[in-house]
Motif scaffolding. Structure first.
Motif, short mmCIF file in Angstrom:
data_model
loop_
_atom_site.label_atom_id
_atom_site.label_comp_id
_atom_site.label_asym_id
_atom_site.label_seq_id
_atom_site.Cartn_x
_atom_site.Cartn_y
_atom_site.Cartn_z
N ASP B 21 37.98 43.85 39.34
CA ASP B 21 38.75 42.61 39.15
C ASP B 21 37.94 41.58 38.38
OD1 ASP B 21 40.71 43.77 40.54
OD2 ASP B 21 40.27 42.77 42.44
N ASP B 22 36.62 41.66 38.50
CA ASP B 22 35.78 40.64 37.87
C ASP B 22 35.36 41.02 36.44
OD1 ASP B 22 35.84 39.15 40.21
OD2 ASP B 22 34.26 40.39 41.06
N GLU B 46 15.64 50.90 37.44
CA GLU B 46 15.71 49.94 38.52
C GLU B 46 17.13 49.91 39.08
OE1 GLU B 46 12.96 46.40 37.77
OE2 GLU B 46 13.70 46.92 35.80
N THR B 47 17.31 49.11 40.11
CA THR B 47 18.62 48.97 40.73
C THR B 47 19.67 48.63 39.67
OG1 THR B 47 17.42 47.98 42.52
CG2 THR B 47 19.80 47.89 42.66
N GLY B 287 12.08 37.41 33.44
CA GLY B 287 13.51 37.34 33.72
C GLY B 287 14.00 38.42 34.66
N ASP B 288 15.32 38.44 34.83
CA ASP B 288 15.96 39.39 35.72
C ASP B 288 16.80 40.37 34.92
OD1 ASP B 288 15.47 39.07 38.52
OD2 ASP B 288 16.14 37.00 38.23
N ILE B 289 17.21 41.42 35.61
CA ILE B 289 18.14 42.35 35.00
C ILE B 289 19.44 41.60 34.71
CG2 ILE B 289 19.45 44.46 35.42
CD1 ILE B 289 17.13 45.17 37.40
N ASP B 291 23.27 40.28 34.04
CA ASP B 291 24.51 40.41 34.77
C ASP B 291 25.24 41.69 34.36
OD1 ASP B 291 26.65 39.74 36.31
OD2 ASP B 291 27.62 38.56 34.75
N ARG B 304 14.54 40.53 27.40
CA ARG B 304 13.34 40.51 28.23
C ARG B 304 12.13 41.08 27.49
NH1 ARG B 304 14.77 43.38 33.75
NH2 ARG B 304 13.08 42.12 34.57
#
Lengths: 339, 333, 341
Positions: B21-22, B46-47, B287-289, B291, B304
């Motif tokens: 839905d998103d 990674e996850t 930074g992060d993985i 979105d 990154r």
């Protein structure tokens, strides 16, 4: 959606006299069991009227069965007017005779009349006051009692938990209907209808809190083991801080769920008891009391409109369920969309 | 056909998307991979990099709202014929035969994937009876032999145990027995040791390596632990956001990592080879993985990456730097 | 021992959880989660506490803070003015005061933050509880803390679910720093994180230690992580500390306990060329309900003999503040991880 239904029902009940064109206490034996009048725009001659109107009703005898029937008197057009002056009533201490709608002469009964010729619409609206008050009051007591008992029981555990849980088990192990009936029957007959009304509210809330207490306890038990609760204790937070700032808000969505199940349950409970003649006593009116008039199958067969209070009960129950869904989503921090 | 001989499964431009839905999650987004018969392939990532979805798409077990929208998974059968698993109906008869008999899978948390109300024996035997014409009694013998092979002591007694009566390590062994009982050509192990302690992890890895050599099947081992890959794999695919970023032999990966992501990953891991006493700062990937719902233009790692250049605004292809060493990075063009 | 400044000293700490059965909740046995653990932490250092799951390391950490009430034993904490206080019998009011100085970082960054509070409320809570700041001042301090842990100050109005695991762990660290602690018990702070994010958090913890002169008790099951952060290491097995010593000594030069040796050899090496001689332990960790008599490790130990199955070894100093609980600590020549350049 649910909210809209509930708000409309509440307004209608609170301002019941304003919305009923006729005095619902007025006996008129000549109008006994009059069927609902249809709102029309086109008259018998096929002429279109801008203002909606109803035909007056006149009493007749069925030539075959010799029973009394009402027929529409097409010669008398009663135009419906809004904000008309009619019978006088008091609301919040204010005297008024203004009504939302009405007819200038003759009478209008959109939902028909009961056995004594009283306007059913007005009586349903009035009955809604009692039914909804009982439901809200019962729900409020349920929430307060249920949350406190559930929290105490779940958070402190041990002997307190034991006592609360056993009490709940005892309360819940009684067969429900006989228990209500026994409690209601123990209300003295000599009491005024107001006293009966209050005792009914107390009985309902007393019987309703265990479900919520169980629910809250279960939730607290699982939350209690979560790290964020350990974190509050670790930083030196007191028990009351843990309970009121962290545990209870996290139970909110559960409380709302139980609440929205229990309000309609209370409405139904009240209807059942009053229907059986054990709850609210006439002359006080509730939806259940009104349905008492529809206890006999012949009555329902001949005058089906006396079932109208049912429609209001269904509407209220559905309304609360919808409202509950909405509120739960709003109370759930995870359901908020990322912006 | 000659060079294809040792290839068991060939994945071509596989895409598996989740329509939520998103938004759309591109869990697997254009994976090319060859799974060689009798070798151990390690997939690290990674996850949320899509490594589990990749495995599930091989089994055709992607849960809705996810599905394969593009690509082929060619499976080479013994008779030399190839079938495209991606085309088959997931619940069809061929796919059911392939699952369990040809390709089987073990999961991270054995307690979740074993049914708690049946004994492990019943579950293993059921698996045998479904795929091979065999009497219950013979199947039981086979199950006991299998349990013995995976190193469960007193298998004849243990076979009547319920999953909760076994310890974590034993449960994972039982899972492996169940997966291998039909002699599959390919075993997919999804984080098989993540839930286990180091000493038990070492036992299970040793066991997997042993069994692989004995039975000669191909193994895909999916993990986020570089150490596990180094221990057991023959060749490795490094996955990031649904793509293989680097694909090479395990020795190459550790001695000569080429992709900036692989390099950073290796450097960010605290490892025991560090000089004792002097604490070296770990290098980090900033930074992060990103979105998972976002569609990224150009190189997926660009945001990154410390080697960012203008070319990175465009998606790099998988570049063969040397034989058997492929990298998805513009640095090697 | 007396000459150094010991910030925390744990002596013979025990936690037995009763197991109750039946309607009357009769106690039928005990889970000996922590069974006589003793160790100490020097001011300003990082003590790594390693052990496999179920060895009682988390319970031990929580017993120190009295999040779980210990059954027995003593925990001595040295306040900043040098005064030593015994924590296990401390009155709740006095304990609350001390909780400013000893703080905790939790493992699961998802479960340890209240989902209904904003970051501002979460990080500000310890300051509110201890009456350290309020209003504008509180807000400023929260902003500063967020910047210290590498988050943006404008994030303070957001809710935890809007952050990734690594960012949430940073919030948890900011919360722990909020009350100016001296000792931080970090319970598996990076095990729930991905490798690349794990490195960020480990580096952050190290920087903070230097800047704020913190002391860490770093609890983890990951030997490589512990080796990376620790000055000294304590190895735990079935509720007891079996080896305690300098990280370098324990890991590389000379581990003295057979369990440590096996544990080290089991670490998967991130280098395919180096295949270690692996000591595979037999079987699983025994249950803490019925632990074996004598040395708890003897059923799995390859050096064990009759003495080990009868008598329980005590933790003793084998020189240079290296403590081992093994009868044969001085006779055995065990191998640690080989060092390569």
């Amino acid at each position: 959606m649910g909210g809209v239904i509930i708000v409309v029902l509440l307004i209608l009940s609170i301002f019941a006299p304003f919305f009923s064109p006729h005095d619902y206490l007025e006996y008129s034996p000549d109008k006994s069991y009059r069927p609902p009048q249809k709102i029309r725009f086109v008259d018998a001659q096929g002429k279109f009227h801008w203002r909606p109107f109803v035909y007056d009703m006149k009493l007749d005898i069925d030539p075959m069965t010799y029973s009394r029937i009402y027929v529409e008197d097409t010669s008398k057009i009663l135009s419906i007017r809004f904000f008309v002056r009619g019978w006088e009533y008091k609301i919040f201490g204010l005297r008024s005779n203004l009504h939302f709608f009405g007819v200038e002469e003759g009478s209008i009964h959109l939902l028909g009349t009961d056995r004594y010729g009283r306007d059913l619409l007005g009586r349903i609206l009035l009955g809604g006051r009692i039914s909804l008050t009982i439901a809200f009051f019962g729900a409020a007591v349920t929430v307060i009692l249920g949350s406190i008992m559930g929290t105490v029981s779940g958070y402190y555990g041990g002997i307190v938990d034991m006592l609360v849980q056993r009490t709940i088990e005892v309360l819940q192990s009684f067969p429900q209907l006989p228990l209500w009936m026994a409690l209601s029957a123990s209300v003295p007959r000599t009491w005024t209808s107001l006293q009966v009304f209050i005792s009914m509210m107390v009985i309902f809330s007393f019987l309703n809190w265990p479900t919520l207490a169980r629910e809250v306890r279960g939730k607290i038990l699982s939350l209690r083991e979560q790290d964020f609760i350990a974190a509050i204790k670790e930083m030196g937070g007191s028990d009351s801080r843990v309970i009121f700032r962290h545990l209870l808000p996290n139970c909110l969505s559960h409380v709302i769920v139980v609440l929205t199940i229990s309000i309609p349950e209370l409405i139904l409970m009240e209807s059942v008891l009053s229907f059986l003649g054990l709850g609210i006593q006439p002359p006080m009116v509730s939806w259940g009391v009104l349905l008492q008039g529809a206890q006999r199958i012949e009555v329902i067969g001949l005058y089906p409109w006396v079932m109208a209070p049912c429609a209001f009960i269904v509407l209220a129950v559905l309304g609360f369920n919808f409202l509950g869904d909405g509120l739960r989503d709003a109370a759930d921090p995870y359901s908020v969309k990322k912006s | 056909m000659t060079e294809r001989e040792d290839v068991l499964v060939q994945i071509e431009d596989l895409r598996a998307y989740f329509y939520t839905d998103d938004g759309i999650v591109r869990a697997v987004d254009g994976v090319h991979l060859e799974i060689k018969a009798g070798k151990i392939l390690g997939i690290i990532g990674e996850t949320g990099c899509g490594k589990t979805v990749l495995a599930l798409s091989l089994m055709r077990l992607i849960p809705p709202p996810g599905r394969i929208i593009h690509g082929n998974i060619f499976y080479y059968r013994e008779n030399g014929k190839k079938i495209d698993l991606a085309e088959l109906p997931p619940k069809g008869i061929i796919m059911r035969e392939i699952r369990g008999k040809h390709i089987s899978m073990i999961f991270q948390e054995p307690m979740v994937s074993l049914n708690p109300v049946y004994t492990i024996g019943e579950q293993i035997i059921e698996n045998i009876v479904t795929h091979q014409k065999m009497a219950w009694k013979d199947a039981k013998m086979l199950a006991i032999r299998m349990l013995e092979q995976v190193g469960i002591p007193e298998p004849a007694k243990r076979i009547d145990d319920y999953p909760h009566q076994l310890s974590g390590g034993m449960r994972q062994r039982a899972m492996i027995a169940m997966a291998l009982v039909c002699n599959p050509k390919l075993l997919i192990a999804d984080e098989p040791t993540t839930a286990l302690d180091v000493t038990v992890q070492a036992q299970v890895l040793e066991l997997l390596k042993d069994l692989q050599q004995k039975m000669g099947m191909a193994v895909i081992i999916i993990t986020h632990n570089l150490g596990v890959v180094a221990e057991i794999a023959d060749y490795v695919g490094v996955m990031y956001l649904g793509r293989i970023m680097e694909h090479t032999s395990v020795c190459d990966l550790f001695s000569n990592p080429l992709h900036p992501y692989t390099q950073a990953l290796l450097k960010s891991m605290p490892c025991l080879t560090a000089q004792a006493g002097c604490r070296r700062k770990l290098e980090i990937i900033k930074g992060d993985i990103p979105d998972p719902y976002a569609k990224i233009e150009g190189c997926l790692f660009a945001s990154r990456c410390s080697h960012f250049q203008d070319a990175c605004r465009e998606d790099p292809p998988l570049i063969e730097v040397e034989s058997g060493h492929q990298v998805r990075c513009w640095l090697y063009k | 021992m007396a000459t150094e400044s010991l910030i925390l000293e744990v002596q013979n700490l025990k936690k037995y959880f009763p197991m109750a059965r039946g309607f009357f909740r009769k106690t039928v046995g005990y889970v000996k989660a922590v069974d006589g653990a003793s160790f100490f932490i020097r001011e300003g250092e990082t003590l790594g506490l390693v052990g496999e799951s179920g060895c009682g390391k988390t319970t031990l950490g929580r017993c120190i803070l009295r999040l779980i009430e210990p059954t027995e034993g003593e925990v001595w904490f040295q306040r900043s003015n040098g005064e030593k206080i015994e924590l296990t019998k401390l009155h709740p009011e006095a304990l609350k005061n001390l909780r400013r100085e000893i703080r905790m970082i939790f493992q699961d960054p998802y479960a340890s933050l209240d989902p209904r509070l904003t970051v501002m409320e979460i990080v500000g809570e310890p300051m509110k509880i201890h009456g350290m700041a309020k209003g504008r001042e509180l807000e400023d301090r929260v902003k500063r803390l967020l910047e210290v842990v590498g988050l943006k100050a404008q994030h303070m109005r957001r809710y935890p679910y809007e952050f990734s695991g690594g960012q949430r762990q940073r919030i948890g660290i900011a919360r722990a720093l909020a009350s100016d602690p001296r000792l931080i018990i970090a319970d598996e702070p990076v095990s729930a994180l991905d490798v690349s994010v794990q490195a960020q958090v480990l580096n952050l913890l190290e920087e903070l230690q230097e800047e704020l002169h913190l002391t860490y008790l770093f609890i983890s099951h990951d030997l490589s992580v512990v080796q990376h952060v620790s000055d000294r290491v304590a190895v735990m097995y079935l509720g007891k500390i079996v080896e305690l010593g300098n990280a370098t000594t324990v890991y590389y030069a000379a581990p003295k306990h057979p369990y440590t040796e096996a544990l080290l050899s089991a670490i998967p090496q991130a280098d395919p060329q180096r295949k270690l001689k692996r000591i595979l332990l037999k079987g699983d960790v025994p249950s803490p309900i019925q632990s074996p008599p004598g040395c708890k490790f003897h059923p799995r130990c390859r050096y064990a003999d009759t003495l080990c199955s009868q008598e329980e070894p005590t933790l003793k100093d084998v020189g240079d503040h290296h403590y081992v609980a093994c009868h044969y600590a001085e006779q055995l020549h065990l191998e640690g991880v080989e060092l390569y350049d």
